[in-house]
Scaffold this active site. Sequence first.
Site, mmCIF file in Angstrom:
data_model
loop_
_atom_site.group_PDB
_atom_site.id
_atom_site.type_symbol
_atom_site.label_atom_id
_atom_site.label_comp_id
_atom_site.label_asym_id
_atom_site.label_seq_id
_atom_site.Cartn_x
_atom_site.Cartn_y
_atom_site.Cartn_z
ATOM 1 N N CYS A 1 0.830 -1.209 0.000
ATOM 2 C CA CYS A 1 0.000 0.000 0.000
ATOM 3 C C CYS A 1 0.861 1.255 0.000
ATOM 4 O O CYS A 1 0.560 2.225 -0.687
ATOM 5 C CB CYS A 1 -0.946 0.006 1.201
ATOM 6 S SG CYS A 1 -2.410 -1.008 0.905
ATOM 7 N N ASP B 1 -50.007 -25.678 -29.371
ATOM 8 C CA ASP B 1 -50.897 -25.901 -28.235
ATOM 9 C C ASP B 1 -50.690 -27.304 -27.686
ATOM 10 O O ASP B 1 -50.143 -28.180 -28.365
ATOM 11 C CB ASP B 1 -52.362 -25.749 -28.687
ATOM 12 C CG ASP B 1 -52.689 -24.298 -29.012
ATOM 13 O OD1 ASP B 1 -51.989 -23.408 -28.502
ATOM 14 O OD2 ASP B 1 -53.637 -24.079 -29.791
HETATM 15 ZN ZN LIG Z 1 -2.219 -2.573 2.497
#
Ligand SMILES: [Zn+2]
Length: 537
Positions: free
Chosen positions: A19, A352
Site C-alpha cells: 500500500c 398448443d
Molecule cells: Zn495494504
Amino acid sequence: MLGVRALRLLQEWGCCRRCMLIFLGERSDLLYGDMAVIDDTLKSAAAKIKDESEPENGVSAQVSESEQKEEEPSLQEGSEASGNQESKVRVSLEDTNYDHMAKKQRCSVCITCLGLLQWGCSSDAVKLLSDAISSRGNDGDAFALALSFPMCLSLRVHRVWTLLLQALPKFPEKGRIDHVGTIKEVWKNLVGPEIEVSIKRKFITKKYFDFILNVNATHSRDMVECEIMEKLCTAMFTVRRQQHRKYSNTVFTKQAIDTAIKKVSDEEFLKACPEPPCVPDEAIIFQSLQCQQTSIFMAGRYNKYSRELPQTPWLVEGERKMETSVQELICESLIGAVKADDVKFSSSGREDVDVRCLGTGRPFVVEFINPCRTKFTRSEMKDLQAAINSNTKLVALRDLQVVDRKDVKVLKEGEEEKTKAYCALCLARDGYDPKVLDRLSGMTELTLCQKTPIRVLHRRCLATRRKIIHKMLASRVDDYFFKLHLTTQAGTYIKEFVHGDLGRTTPSLGSLLGLEVDIIALDVENVALDWPPRCDD
Ligand SMILES: [Zn+2]
C-alpha cells in the site's frame, strides 16, 4: 525528502508495504515483487519523490548520502508497522497517540487495504480461491478474477490521502485517482499466477468472461465506518433512507459512498476525520466465492407426438396441470449432463397442448446457465440425443448440437418471418359435397383479419392482426370429415381460421366453404426455418 517523509507517515499510520508503494505512485510490476526486495523498491520509490523548490529543515534539497541514510525509515521484517519513529517524524505527529501505536504493533492488518494485500495474497488465501474453482469441477482451461471489496476500503484510502496531503501539501497526488483500482489489480496479479500454478488453468487478466471467480471481500467494520459519510452528506442519505424498498439492504452502496466522497471537500472531510483510520482488529474476509461460467447453448429440432403434452410446464396458480412437458423431457437429462444451475428453453414458435408437431420438427434452443461442462464431442451429443429419445415416446429429437450464442438470434428472427405448414382434421357437421373442397386450392395468398382469439385473450392484448394463408389443399376423409393442408405466415391462429371464433376471424374456412366447420385435430407439419444445421449422422 518528500517521499521519505511520506513513507514515514504511511508507515506510522499502519500501511502495509505494498500500500505504501501504491501511495508513492508506483504502478509498475515492482508492486508484485517478492517481499524480500520490496523494501529496496520502497526506498528507491521514496527517494524519487523530492520537493525541489524548498530546502528541507534548512538543509539544501541536495541531500548528501549520509543524510539520506539517516532519513531512511527502518522497515522491519515481519511487522508492517514500525514503532521507533516518533523522534524522527515531525510532520503531523500531533495526531499520533501512543495507544494507536501500541495496537498497531500487536496487530499488523494494513489500515488501507485491510489485509487484502497481506493475508489476501497468502498461501492460505490462494488455496481457498483455488479450491473454490477446482471444486466446481468446471471443464474450462482458463479463469479470470473479479473482486468486490467493502466500501470502507475506498473510504480509508480517501482518508489516508487527505491526511497525507494535509501533512505534505506538495506530495504528488496523481496516483490518487486510480488508487483503489490499483489495489484491486495488484491483488489479482498477486494471487492469479499462484492459482494458475495450483489448478493448472491459465490466468487471464484482461477482458475474459468465459469463466470468472467472483470474490466478495467484506469487513466487519464496513457499515460502522460508512456512517461518517451519512453525517457529512445528510441530505443524500436522508433521501435514501426514505426509499425503503430500493435500499432495503443498505443505504451505503458503493456508488453512494463514491458520490459522497466527491461531494465533500477535503477540508470538511478532515474536520470529521482528523486522524488516520484505526488499525483494524481483523483482516477482510472472503465472504463468498462464486464461479461464473458463461452460458452454453444447445440447439436441435423436436417432434411432439402427444396431444396431451404442453410445450412448457403447465402450472395454474402453482398447481401442475400436466405431468410433464416438451421442455422438461428435453432439458431434464441435458441439465444433468451439463451440470448447469438452470436452463432457459426457447423455440421457434410453439404449439398448443393438443397439437402434434410432425415432419422435421420445431427448432429449439436451450441455454444452460452457469454450466460446469462446456465441451462436448459430436459423439457425446449423439449419445445425449439417443438417451432422450429412448426415454420417451412423447417427443423425439434430431440435430442436437452445441451452438454459438450469436447464432441463437436466428431462432427468434425466424419466428415471425418463416412460414409454417399444418394439417387440420375438420368436421362438417351437416356433411359436405366433396366438390366444394376444390375451391380452396385456387385460393393463394389469402389475407385474414384475426382479432385476438377468445382463448388467449387473458395473456395477449386485444388487437386485430392481418395474417396470410399462402396456400391450402383439402382432401376427403369421409362424408363428414376432411383434411386441410395449409401453409401460413407464422403466428396465424389455425383453429380460429377453421371455426371462425364467433366471427372474430374473417374470412374463416366455414365462410369460404359455406359450411359449418369444426376442427377436430391439428398437426404442425413443417416449420420452415433452416436452423440449426442438419447433423449428418
Ligand atoms: Zn495494504
